[in-house]
Write a protein that holds these residues in place. Structure first.
Motif, PDB file in Angstrom:
ATOM      1  N   ILE A 139     -38.625 -38.654 -17.409  1.00 46.40           N
ATOM      2  CA  ILE A 139     -37.603 -38.831 -16.218  1.00 46.40           C
ATOM      3  C   ILE A 139     -35.771 -37.668 -16.559  1.00 46.40           C
ATOM      4  CG2 ILE A 139     -34.869 -41.021 -16.330  1.00 46.40           C
ATOM      5  CD1 ILE A 139     -37.462 -43.382 -17.123  1.00 46.40           C
ATOM      6  N   LEU A 140     -35.372 -37.913 -18.020  1.00 49.00           N
ATOM      7  CA  LEU A 140     -34.516 -36.348 -18.020  1.00 49.00           C
ATOM      8  C   LEU A 140     -34.389 -35.395 -17.202  1.00 49.00           C
ATOM      9  CD1 LEU A 140     -32.258 -35.973 -19.450  1.00 49.00           C
ATOM     10  CD2 LEU A 140     -33.124 -35.269 -21.098  1.00 49.00           C
ATOM     11  N   PHE A 141     -36.016 -35.012 -16.652  1.00 46.78           N
ATOM     12  CA  PHE A 141     -36.434 -33.834 -16.627  1.00 46.78           C
ATOM     13  C   PHE A 141     -36.322 -34.264 -14.822  1.00 46.78           C
ATOM     14  CE2 PHE A 141     -39.529 -31.717 -14.181  1.00 46.78           C
ATOM     15  CZ  PHE A 141     -39.263 -30.082 -14.064  1.00 46.78           C
ATOM     16  N   LEU A 142     -36.387 -34.992 -14.552  1.00 49.55           N
ATOM     17  CA  LEU A 142     -36.051 -35.889 -13.116  1.00 49.55           C
ATOM     18  C   LEU A 142     -35.110 -35.425 -12.883  1.00 49.55           C
ATOM     19  CD1 LEU A 142     -37.366 -37.355 -10.300  1.00 49.55           C
ATOM     20  CD2 LEU A 142     -35.851 -38.552 -10.926  1.00 49.55           C
ATOM     21  N   VAL A 143     -33.845 -36.154 -13.124  1.00 52.41           N
ATOM     22  CA  VAL A 143     -32.386 -36.010 -13.034  1.00 52.41           C
ATOM     23  C   VAL A 143     -32.210 -35.054 -13.230  1.00 52.41           C
ATOM     24  CG1 VAL A 143     -30.585 -37.204 -14.326  1.00 52.41           C
ATOM     25  CG2 VAL A 143     -32.387 -39.066 -14.445  1.00 52.41           C
ATOM     26  N   LEU A 144     -32.229 -34.084 -14.168  1.00 51.22           N
ATOM     27  CA  LEU A 144     -31.762 -32.526 -14.354  1.00 51.22           C
ATOM     28  C   LEU A 144     -32.204 -32.271 -13.164  1.00 51.22           C
ATOM     29  CD1 LEU A 144     -32.176 -31.429 -17.884  1.00 51.22           C
ATOM     30  CD2 LEU A 144     -30.155 -32.372 -16.763  1.00 51.22           C
ATOM     31  N   ASN A 145     -33.138 -32.190 -12.179  1.00 48.35           N
ATOM     32  CA  ASN A 145     -33.964 -31.640 -10.893  1.00 48.35           C
ATOM     33  C   ASN A 145     -33.319 -32.086  -9.586  1.00 48.35           C
ATOM     34  OD1 ASN A 145     -36.306 -29.693 -10.663  1.00 48.35           O
ATOM     35  ND2 ASN A 145     -36.201 -30.371 -12.724  1.00 48.35           N
ATOM     36  N   THR A 146     -32.714 -33.467  -9.361  1.00 51.38           N
ATOM     37  CA  THR A 146     -32.211 -33.804  -8.899  1.00 51.38           C
ATOM     38  C   THR A 146     -30.385 -33.863  -8.622  1.00 51.38           C
ATOM     39  OG1 THR A 146     -31.599 -36.275  -9.783  1.00 51.38           O
ATOM     40  CG2 THR A 146     -33.643 -36.467  -8.565  1.00 51.38           C
ATOM     41  N   SER A 147     -29.732 -33.397  -9.866  1.00 51.41           N
ATOM     42  CA  SER A 147     -28.334 -33.246  -9.760  1.00 51.41           C
ATOM     43  C   SER A 147     -28.036 -31.316 -10.483  1.00 51.41           C
ATOM     44  CB  SER A 147     -28.094 -33.963 -10.684  1.00 51.41           C
ATOM     45  OG  SER A 147     -28.584 -33.676 -11.930  1.00 51.41           O
ATOM     46  N   SER A 148     -29.321 -30.338  -9.947  1.00 49.39           N
ATOM     47  CA  SER A 148     -29.264 -29.028 -11.005  1.00 49.39           C
ATOM     48  C   SER A 148     -28.239 -28.178 -10.326  1.00 49.39           C
ATOM     49  CB  SER A 148     -30.176 -28.571 -11.130  1.00 49.39           C
ATOM     50  OG  SER A 148     -31.241 -28.430  -9.816  1.00 49.39           O
ATOM     51  N   VAL A 149     -27.827 -27.897 -11.167  1.00 50.26           N
ATOM     52  CA  VAL A 149     -26.822 -26.545 -10.716  1.00 50.26           C
ATOM     53  C   VAL A 149     -27.282 -25.127 -10.136  1.00 50.26           C
ATOM     54  CG1 VAL A 149     -25.125 -24.831 -11.284  1.00 50.26           C
ATOM     55  CG2 VAL A 149     -24.745 -27.360 -12.608  1.00 50.26           C
ATOM     56  N   THR A 150     -26.471 -25.351  -8.772  1.00 50.92           N
ATOM     57  CA  THR A 150     -27.534 -23.842  -8.173  1.00 50.92           C
ATOM     58  C   THR A 150     -26.601 -23.322  -7.894  1.00 50.92           C
ATOM     59  OG1 THR A 150     -29.245 -24.998  -6.906  1.00 50.92           O
ATOM     60  CG2 THR A 150     -28.514 -22.941  -5.607  1.00 50.92           C
ATOM     61  N   LEU A 151     -26.768 -21.866  -8.930  1.00 51.45           N
ATOM     62  CA  LEU A 151     -25.425 -20.784  -8.719  1.00 51.45           C
ATOM     63  C   LEU A 151     -24.618 -20.537  -7.328  1.00 51.45           C
ATOM     64  CD1 LEU A 151     -23.368 -19.170 -10.785  1.00 51.45           C
ATOM     65  CD2 LEU A 151     -25.482 -17.743 -11.097  1.00 51.45           C
ATOM     66  N   VAL A 152     -25.659 -19.788  -6.765  1.00 54.53           N
ATOM     67  CA  VAL A 152     -25.740 -19.495  -5.170  1.00 54.53           C
ATOM     68  C   VAL A 152     -26.133 -19.752  -4.137  1.00 54.53           C
ATOM     69  CG1 VAL A 152     -24.948 -16.770  -3.739  1.00 54.53           C
ATOM     70  CG2 VAL A 152     -25.475 -17.027  -6.801  1.00 54.53           C
ATOM     71  N   PRO A 153     -25.399 -21.369  -3.758  1.00 53.84           N
ATOM     72  CA  PRO A 153     -26.107 -21.812  -2.406  1.00 53.84           C
ATOM     73  C   PRO A 153     -25.962 -20.586  -0.941  1.00 53.84           C
ATOM     74  CG  PRO A 153     -23.895 -22.553  -2.441  1.00 53.84           C
ATOM     75  CD  PRO A 153     -24.407 -21.249  -4.180  1.00 53.84           C
ATOM     76  N   VAL A 154     -27.066 -19.380  -1.240  1.00 49.78           N
ATOM     77  CA  VAL A 154     -27.183 -18.686   0.012  1.00 49.78           C
ATOM     78  C   VAL A 154     -27.384 -19.336   1.471  1.00 49.78           C
ATOM     79  CG1 VAL A 154     -27.906 -16.828   0.457  1.00 49.78           C
ATOM     80  CG2 VAL A 154     -28.201 -16.681  -1.948  1.00 49.78           C
ATOM     81  N   THR A 155     -28.055 -20.347   1.380  1.00 44.69           N
ATOM     82  CA  THR A 155     -28.370 -20.571   2.549  1.00 44.69           C
ATOM     83  C   THR A 155     -27.302 -21.277   3.170  1.00 44.69           C
ATOM     84  OG1 THR A 155     -29.235 -22.876   1.706  1.00 44.69           O
ATOM     85  CG2 THR A 155     -31.137 -20.962   2.128  1.00 44.69           C
ATOM     86  N   VAL A 156     -26.570 -21.678   2.461  1.00 42.31           N
ATOM     87  CA  VAL A 156     -25.299 -22.758   2.530  1.00 42.31           C
ATOM     88  C   VAL A 156     -23.881 -21.709   3.523  1.00 42.31           C
ATOM     89  CG1 VAL A 156     -22.983 -24.056   2.394  1.00 42.31           C
ATOM     90  CG2 VAL A 156     -25.173 -24.682   1.386  1.00 42.31           C
ATOM     91  N   PHE A 157     -24.278 -20.376   2.529  1.00 44.55           N
ATOM     92  CA  PHE A 157     -23.295 -19.517   3.511  1.00 44.55           C
ATOM     93  C   PHE A 157     -23.790 -18.699   4.551  1.00 44.55           C
ATOM     94  CE2 PHE A 157     -22.476 -18.197  -1.654  1.00 44.55           C
ATOM     95  CZ  PHE A 157     -22.040 -19.877  -1.119  1.00 44.55           C
ATOM     96  N   LEU A 158     -24.590 -19.298   4.472  1.00 41.28           N
ATOM     97  CA  LEU A 158     -26.026 -18.265   6.076  1.00 41.28           C
ATOM     98  C   LEU A 158     -24.975 -19.463   7.050  1.00 41.28           C
ATOM     99  CD1 LEU A 158     -29.307 -17.137   4.697  1.00 41.28           C
ATOM    100  CD2 LEU A 158     -27.017 -15.200   5.595  1.00 41.28           C
ATOM    101  N   TYR A 159     -25.916 -20.385   7.158  1.00 40.19           N
ATOM    102  CA  TYR A 159     -25.139 -21.428   8.265  1.00 40.19           C
ATOM    103  C   TYR A 159     -23.674 -21.536   7.982  1.00 40.19           C
ATOM    104  CZ  TYR A 159     -29.950 -23.533   7.556  1.00 40.19           C
ATOM    105  OH  TYR A 159     -31.111 -24.014   7.377  1.00 40.19           O
ATOM    106  N   ARG A 160     -22.922 -21.148   7.314  1.00 44.96           N
ATOM    107  CA  ARG A 160     -21.638 -20.685   7.936  1.00 44.96           C
ATOM    108  C   ARG A 160     -21.273 -19.468   8.266  1.00 44.96           C
ATOM    109  NH1 ARG A 160     -16.634 -23.269   6.092  1.00 44.96           N
ATOM    110  NH2 ARG A 160     -16.285 -21.405   5.724  1.00 44.96           N
ATOM    111  N   ALA A 161     -21.696 -18.318   7.767  1.00 40.27           N
ATOM    112  CA  ALA A 161     -21.350 -17.534   8.820  1.00 40.27           C
ATOM    113  C   ALA A 161     -22.183 -17.470  10.127  1.00 40.27           C
ATOM    114  CB  ALA A 161     -22.486 -16.721   7.913  1.00 40.27           C
TER     115      ALA A 161
END
Length: 408
Positions: A139-161
């Motif tokens: 359960i702890l492992f799953l919750v960490l995955n559902t909320s894990s930190v992504t240092l560089v969300p490159v795809t979001v930057f690309l969509y904005r560009a």
């Protein structure tokens, strides 16, 4: 929990369809039927699409374990993980696969994170005395995955560009703050439910080191342009993957491991897991598809907007809420909502920025739950869903708060 949740989804969809029919929208019937068959097709496509990549990483992990590289990687974070998962014995292979999965998530390596996460869940399942009921560690492992930190969300930057943003990467810090809040909330709520003590020198020391690393990385990346951030993160991610692959194979060869035979054995297990996922994915995607086609999510959004207006609060954030509401259910659906918001309100508008922050700082909780628990046959998730949704709620709230702080 999963049985009640699935039933609740169907009842909600049925009520929404009834309301639509009462209002004369008979097309909801054909849309709902189409959603049923589309969900079945999507479940098969996702599972079959995982066959290659899951077999690849399960095979490589088998080689890495035989070479001792995975245990060496686990050594770095095992003291922390042992305090968060006290039921996992010292030196267990799960520590290595968990560490590698969380590292892949931090660097946004989606093509490696999911297979490594499935391997970690499989390793934790080997310690599970009740195979259909999730353990505290799972359960702890799953919750960490559902909320894990992504240092560089490159795809979001690309969509904005692509949408013509003046500075595509200027939402980097808001995303990092929101997703950090989500991860911290997920960890705290699981620790509270499972009575895990976080006030000790090991946990606090690791927390301080990771926080300082994230802050330092964040300040460095903020000095770069969107294109430079994309280049640096892509090079770093690809470099890490290649380094792992060559290290696994070469070290195994030096230690006289039968690298080919071990890879084949691991790949066979990956193939079996990907096929096993189909019924679990189908069940979750079916319920989500009906919620979307029935208009239930649209009614929820309208209810939120009405409540905010009655209370007299600023309603600008409501325009971006479709992305936030969709993200726990569907990554592709949330992406479509984000692009629609950017197109309608403007990519650099308050709603456009907030939708991008939602997309970069929250996770597809129901999908992760179905895939990770489904891969090992767990049908009773206990408090996993409640903790995961709590982390989602905190992440969404933090995203709204930082958006007002930066752009309000």
């Amino acid at each position: 929990m999963l049985n009640r949740m699935w039933l609740a989804f169907f009842i909600t969809a049925l009520l929404a369809i009834a309301v639509q029919l009462f209002n004369g929208h008979i097309e909801v019937l054909s849309a709902s039927v189409a959603a049923l068959f589309a969900s079945a097709k999507l479940a098969a496509e996702i599972s079959l699409g995982l066959i290659g990549v899951l077999s690849l990483w399960m095979g490589l992990m088998q080689v890495g374990e035989k070479a001792g590289v995975v245990s060496a990687i686990a050594f770095v974070f095992e003291p922390l993980l042992r305090r968060l998962m006290p039921e996992v014995p010292k030196g267990h292979p799960a520590f290595g696969s968990i560490t590698m999965n969380l590292t892949a998530n931090i660097f946004g390596l989606d093509n490696a994170a999911t297979p490594l996460g499935l391997r970690a869940m499989h390793d934790l399942q080997s310690l599970n005395p009740l195979k259909t009921v999730a353990t505290n560690a799972q359960i702890l492992f799953l919750v960490l995955n559902t909320s894990s930190v992504t240092l560089v969300p490159v795809t979001v930057f690309l969509y904005r560009a692509q949408q013509g943003a003046a500075a595509p990467a200027d939402i980097f810090l808001p995303i990092l703050l929101a997703t950090s809040a989500s991860t911290l909330a997920g960890l705290l709520v699981v620790a509270l439910v499972q009575r895990i003590s976080l006030l000790n020198s090991v946990v606090l020391g690791y927390g301080a080191l990771m926080l300082s690393g994230l802050v330092a990385s964040g300040f460095y990346l903020m000095t770069l342009s969107a294109e430079a951030i994309g280049t640096v993160s892509t090079a770093m991610g690809n470099g890490i993957l290649l380094l792992l692959v060559f290290t696994f194979v070469i070290v195994a060869g030096i230690r006289k491991v039968a690298v080919y035979d071990e890879f084949i054995e691991g790949a066979k297990a990956g193939f079996a897991q990907s096929i096993q996922l189909i019924p679990y994915l189908l069940a979750m995607l079916l319920a989500i598809g009906l919620l979307r086609a029935s208009g239930a999510l649209d009614y929820l959004l309208h209810l939120i907007a009405t409540g905010v207006r009655i209370l007299g609060f600023d309603t600008r954030f409501v325009d971006a809420m479709p992305t936030a509401l969709m993200k726990p259910f569907s990554g592709s659906g949330a992406r479509a909502m984000m692009l629609e918001t950017m197109d309608h309100h403007g990519v650099d508008s308050f709603a456009g920025r907030l939708a991008a922050i939602f997309q970069g700082s929250t996770e597809t909780t129901f999908y992760v739950l179905a895939v990770y628990f489904g891969s090992v046959g767990i049908r009773h998730g206990r408090h996993a869903l409640a903790c995961g949704l709590t982390a989602d709620f905190v992440g969404i709230s933090a995203a709204i708060a930082v958006c007002y702080w930066f752009y309000g």
